[in-house]
Scaffold this motif. Sequence first.
Motif, PDB file in Angstrom:
ATOM      1  N   ALA A  73       0.856  -1.184   0.000  1.00 37.65           N
ATOM      2  CA  ALA A  73       0.000   0.000   0.000  1.00 37.65           C
ATOM      3  C   ALA A  73       0.892   1.234   0.000  1.00 37.65           C
ATOM      4  O   ALA A  73       1.861   1.316   0.755  1.00 37.65           O
ATOM      5  N   VAL A  74       0.571   2.161  -0.874  1.00 40.66           N
ATOM      6  CA  VAL A  74       1.315   3.416  -0.960  1.00 40.66           C
ATOM      7  C   VAL A  74       0.367   4.563  -0.618  1.00 40.66           C
ATOM      8  O   VAL A  74      -0.745   4.632  -1.138  1.00 40.66           O
ATOM      9  N   THR A  75       0.815   5.430   0.268  1.00 42.14           N
ATOM     10  CA  THR A  75       0.032   6.599   0.654  1.00 42.14           C
ATOM     11  C   THR A  75       0.892   7.844   0.534  1.00 42.14           C
ATOM     12  O   THR A  75       2.023   7.871   1.007  1.00 42.14           O
ATOM     13  N   THR A  76       0.373   8.862  -0.139  1.00 46.40           N
ATOM     14  CA  THR A  76       1.056  10.151  -0.200  1.00 46.40           C
ATOM     15  C   THR A  76       0.175  11.187   0.485  1.00 46.40           C
ATOM     16  O   THR A  76      -1.052  11.084   0.479  1.00 46.40           O
ATOM     17  N   ARG A  77       0.799  12.194   1.069  1.00 42.65           N
ATOM     18  CA  ARG A  77       0.044  13.214   1.787  1.00 42.65           C
ATOM     19  C   ARG A  77       0.787  14.545   1.783  1.00 42.65           C
ATOM     20  O   ARG A  77       2.020  14.583   1.707  1.00 42.65           O
ATOM     21  N   PHE A  78       0.021  15.594   1.861  1.00 39.72           N
ATOM     22  CA  PHE A  78       0.592  16.924   2.067  1.00 39.72           C
ATOM     23  C   PHE A  78      -0.382  17.739   2.899  1.00 39.72           C
ATOM     24  O   PHE A  78      -1.585  17.460   2.943  1.00 39.72           O
ATOM     25  N   SER A  79       0.144  18.737   3.587  1.00 37.85           N
ATOM     26  CA  SER A  79      -0.687  19.684   4.322  1.00 37.85           C
ATOM     27  C   SER A  79       0.037  21.025   4.346  1.00 37.85           C
ATOM     28  O   SER A  79       1.263  21.078   4.459  1.00 37.85           O
ATOM     29  N   TYR A  80      -0.740  22.081   4.203  1.00 42.43           N
ATOM     30  CA  TYR A  80      -0.132  23.408   4.226  1.00 42.43           C
ATOM     31  C   TYR A  80      -1.151  24.446   4.673  1.00 42.43           C
ATOM     32  O   TYR A  80      -2.361  24.217   4.648  1.00 42.43           O
ATOM     33  N   ARG A  81      -0.625  25.586   5.063  1.00 41.40           N
ATOM     34  CA  ARG A  81      -1.464  26.728   5.453  1.00 41.40           C
ATOM     35  C   ARG A  81      -1.057  27.915   4.597  1.00 41.40           C
ATOM     36  O   ARG A  81       0.139  28.185   4.429  1.00 41.40           O
ATOM     37  N   LEU A  82      -2.032  28.604   4.050  1.00 40.75           N
ATOM     38  CA  LEU A  82      -1.769  29.776   3.223  1.00 40.75           C
ATOM     39  C   LEU A  82      -2.522  30.974   3.782  1.00 40.75           C
ATOM     40  O   LEU A  82      -3.719  30.877   4.088  1.00 40.75           O
ATOM     41  N   ARG A  83      -1.816  32.087   3.957  1.00 37.77           N
ATOM     42  CA  ARG A  83      -2.450  33.333   4.385  1.00 37.77           C
ATOM     43  C   ARG A  83      -2.047  34.431   3.420  1.00 37.77           C
ATOM     44  O   ARG A  83      -0.877  34.554   3.047  1.00 37.77           O
ATOM     45  N   LEU A  84      -3.026  35.240   3.012  1.00 41.15           N
ATOM     46  CA  LEU A  84      -2.785  36.305   2.046  1.00 41.15           C
ATOM     47  C   LEU A  84      -3.267  37.628   2.639  1.00 41.15           C
ATOM     48  O   LEU A  84      -4.435  37.760   3.004  1.00 41.15           O
ATOM     49  N   LEU A  85      -2.350  38.593   2.746  1.00 45.93           N
ATOM     50  CA  LEU A  85      -2.649  39.877   3.357  1.00 45.93           C
ATOM     51  C   LEU A  85      -2.578  41.003   2.329  1.00 45.93           C
ATOM     52  O   LEU A  85      -1.662  41.025   1.495  1.00 45.93           O
ATOM     53  N   ASP A  86      -3.538  41.923   2.409  1.00 45.24           N
ATOM     54  CA  ASP A  86      -3.506  43.124   1.587  1.00 45.24           C
ATOM     55  C   ASP A  86      -2.819  44.215   2.402  1.00 45.24           C
ATOM     56  O   ASP A  86      -3.296  44.592   3.478  1.00 45.24           O
TER      57      ASP A  86
ATOM     58  N   GLY B 117      -4.149   7.231  -1.359  1.00 45.12           N
ATOM     59  CA  GLY B 117      -3.455   5.950  -1.401  1.00 45.12           C
ATOM     60  C   GLY B 117      -4.390   4.798  -1.148  1.00 45.12           C
ATOM     61  O   GLY B 117      -5.602   4.959  -1.036  1.00 45.12           O
ATOM     62  N   GLY B 118      -3.809   3.627  -1.074  1.00 46.38           N
ATOM     63  CA  GLY B 118      -4.582   2.429  -0.841  1.00 46.38           C
ATOM     64  C   GLY B 118      -3.794   1.202  -1.248  1.00 46.38           C
ATOM     65  O   GLY B 118      -2.650   1.285  -1.722  1.00 46.38           O
ATOM     66  N   ALA B 119      -4.395   0.045  -1.052  1.00 52.35           N
ATOM     67  CA  ALA B 119      -3.726  -1.215  -1.382  1.00 52.35           C
ATOM     68  C   ALA B 119      -3.485  -1.308  -2.885  1.00 52.35           C
ATOM     69  O   ALA B 119      -4.352  -0.971  -3.688  1.00 52.35           O
TER      70      ALA B 119
END
Length: 201
Positions: free
Chosen positions: A136-149, A166-168
Amino acid sequence: MKCCIALFLAFALLAGCAKTVSTNLATGQGLVAGRQLGRTAVLVWFGFEANDAKGKKKIEKVREIITTRFTRLPGTTLGGDDALVKALEPLAWRDAGDVELLAAARKAGCDSVALVEVAACGGELSIGLTPLPVWAVTTRFSYRLRLLDVQSGRLVQSAMRGRETGGAYTVRGLDALMRDFDADLASVLTFATPQATLETH
């Protein structure tokens, strides 16, 4: 024996369908048609470089994706990153509040500030041998984005995003992970019409 192998391969093909779990927590008006970000400082932080075997390669690729996505936004030019960071010294930008960031951005001549914190970007392979070989192969990402004027001092957009796929019997590598990240960031940095934005609130 041949029959067993054929059945195993058939099972693998049927089971090898990747499943995706996504996270999306967003606030702010977002990018509305007609808004121009102008000169934008894009500051990026990575939380995985120290303990990841392919960390350096992924950092380069993710940074390239982020830069490209902002460059493609209408009315946006990148610049002022170094000047903003210098104006904040000795404070690191991740430790600064919005008031401090905006003051530094004005000194740096920026119209907008984008803060992107990539907490995770990787994958794992699991292998079991009984009763039949299973991977089983699993890929992941997580991020936070903030945009200021910078001019108005408003938070244009804040988004916490994540995806696990991912999965089996699935086959996924770095290229697939980068495509997922790019597609997700593109969906965040999408201009909406003012009417559509009002309807979602």
